[in-house]
Design an enzyme around this catalytic site. Sequence first.
Site, PDB file in Angstrom:
ATOM      1  N   GLU A  11       0.803  -1.227   0.000  1.00 24.05           N
ATOM      2  CA  GLU A  11       0.000   0.000   0.000  1.00 24.05           C
ATOM      3  C   GLU A  11       0.833   1.273   0.000  1.00 24.05           C
ATOM      4  O   GLU A  11       0.384   2.317  -0.443  1.00 24.05           O
ATOM      5  CB  GLU A  11      -0.883   0.031   1.252  1.00 24.05           C
ATOM      6  CG  GLU A  11      -1.975  -1.019   1.243  1.00 24.05           C
ATOM      7  CD  GLU A  11      -2.620  -1.178   2.612  1.00 24.05           C
ATOM      8  OE1 GLU A  11      -2.530  -0.249   3.444  1.00 24.05           O
ATOM      9  OE2 GLU A  11      -3.190  -2.252   2.849  1.00 24.05           O
TER      10      GLU A  11
ATOM     11  N   ILE B  96      -9.330  -5.779   8.443  1.00 23.14           N
ATOM     12  CA  ILE B  96      -7.935  -6.013   8.830  1.00 23.14           C
ATOM     13  C   ILE B  96      -7.290  -6.936   7.801  1.00 23.14           C
ATOM     14  O   ILE B  96      -7.707  -8.080   7.650  1.00 23.14           O
ATOM     15  CB  ILE B  96      -7.878  -6.644  10.242  1.00 23.14           C
ATOM     16  CG1 ILE B  96      -8.312  -5.598  11.274  1.00 23.14           C
ATOM     17  CG2 ILE B  96      -6.501  -7.199  10.554  1.00 23.14           C
ATOM     18  CD1 ILE B  96      -8.257  -6.076  12.714  1.00 23.14           C
ATOM     19  N   ASP B  97      -6.291  -6.431   7.059  1.00 20.25           N
ATOM     20  CA  ASP B  97      -5.645  -7.266   6.037  1.00 20.25           C
ATOM     21  C   ASP B  97      -4.356  -7.866   6.598  1.00 20.25           C
ATOM     22  O   ASP B  97      -4.048  -7.711   7.778  1.00 20.25           O
ATOM     23  CB  ASP B  97      -5.398  -6.460   4.758  1.00 20.25           C
ATOM     24  CG  ASP B  97      -4.401  -5.328   4.960  1.00 20.25           C
ATOM     25  OD1 ASP B  97      -3.664  -5.328   5.978  1.00 20.25           O
ATOM     26  OD2 ASP B  97      -4.346  -4.438   4.092  1.00 20.25           O
ATOM     27  N   SER B  98      -3.613  -8.552   5.728  1.00 24.75           N
ATOM     28  CA  SER B  98      -2.457  -9.301   6.239  1.00 24.75           C
ATOM     29  C   SER B  98      -1.374  -8.375   6.804  1.00 24.75           C
ATOM     30  O   SER B  98      -0.693  -8.733   7.762  1.00 24.75           O
ATOM     31  CB  SER B  98      -1.892 -10.213   5.156  1.00 24.75           C
ATOM     32  OG  SER B  98      -1.395  -9.444   4.089  1.00 24.75           O
TER      33      SER B  98
END
Lengths: 316, 73
Positions: free
Chosen positions: A148, B32-34
């Site tokens: 990101e 909530i991602d990794s």
Amino acid sequence: MIVSPICEMLGIKYPIFQGGMAWIADGKLAAAVSNGGGLGIISAMNADADYLKGQIDIARSLTDKPFGVNIMLMSPYADEVAEIVAREKVPVVTTGAGIPAKYMPRWAEAGVKVIPVVASVAMAKKMERCGAVAVIAEGMESGGHIGELTTMAIVPQVRDAVSIPVIAAGGIADGRGVAASLMLGACGVQLGTRFLVAEECSVHQNYKEMVLKAGDISTAVTGLRFGGNTCRSIKNAFTRNFQKEEYSPDATAESVALLGVGALRKAAVEGDKQDGCFLAGQIAGLVSKEQPAAEIIEEIFKEAEALLKGAASWVK
Amino acid sequence: MVFEKICGIIAEKINCDASTLSEDTKFADLGIDSLDVTELVMNIEDEFGIELEVDSSLQSVGDLVKLVESKLD
Ligand SMILES: Cc1cc2nc3c(=O)[nH]c(=O)nc-3n(C[C@H](O)[C@H](O)[C@H](O)COP(=O)(O)O)c2cc1C
């Protein structure tokens, strides 16, 4: 001459890595980069131990300089390729897509230096705790799987969070990128996109043409909606179709996961400009000619050195 | 005890009310991602003074609680 702690740690002349590139970075490309004074890296991708052993043998027949292997931890063959790296005592292993904690003791015992790619501060700290000797902080400008954060944001924050050396990756293709990375606190760089057009890179000629032709806004990101496999590649029929399917109301994580299957091979091996997935970074617009790997490296560091020498002129 | 502490760490991180969390709460449903899971794990390691493995099997609050309890035994 630009010398950084990473040069001494790995026994390389220039602090530059050629990043692992699935289906593309083979023993021949890695050897060319290592002979040019950088660290060439063979991609183990989703292939088995025999493939990797073959590529290591090719690299060793072409260079006596250190090189590395990149392991994608979600590969079904991760266990066996991790073992080959240890058995062959490959000097450096870089890892993507996960945390290689379970292999670290075996690699440490074999003297393999582990340098994982990280996409956040927490990942970098975790890797340092597990015994990594350095980390590659990769921004989302890069080609391939992306996180990101941008390179500009991740490098200084990772640098502040760990005490091991930081390598900057994502959006670097010339001396300006190298000089800027050093200013951000990195002590080396990893490039992928620019090495795609190295003369020694055996990727399909159509792939090189796509990269050479690409401009600043030629790449697109697929796999963002459901995550897990978010990639940057050159816009074409493949990315347009992927995005259409991905954002359709009845798309599911499972249906989207199937969209990319086989597309990397189609691009790298078959050169299918329509349906192939041509992973490349935002900096592709700056990449304008095919050159030997050694020439790429020398050109980049000559430029970086001149820039850094002149940097004091900003300070009055 | 472990459960409450972990819920506190999660609530602090994502700015939610800890009492809305249960063992069954899926990270995906919290957004909530990794990368976030890795950050949670680091906070938990610091809090409990333990080392945890991070992998894709960590999908819910309960998974995290079980992992931490197995290290504390
Ligand atoms: C075609 C391509 C394939 C890639 N495959 C991998 C891979 O298999 N494993 C990995 O860790 N990184 C992979 N990457 C990322 C590179 O190793 C490198 O970090 C990245 O390209 C740096 O950013 P740049 O493209 O802006 O130079 C890939 C990048 C490209 C362009």
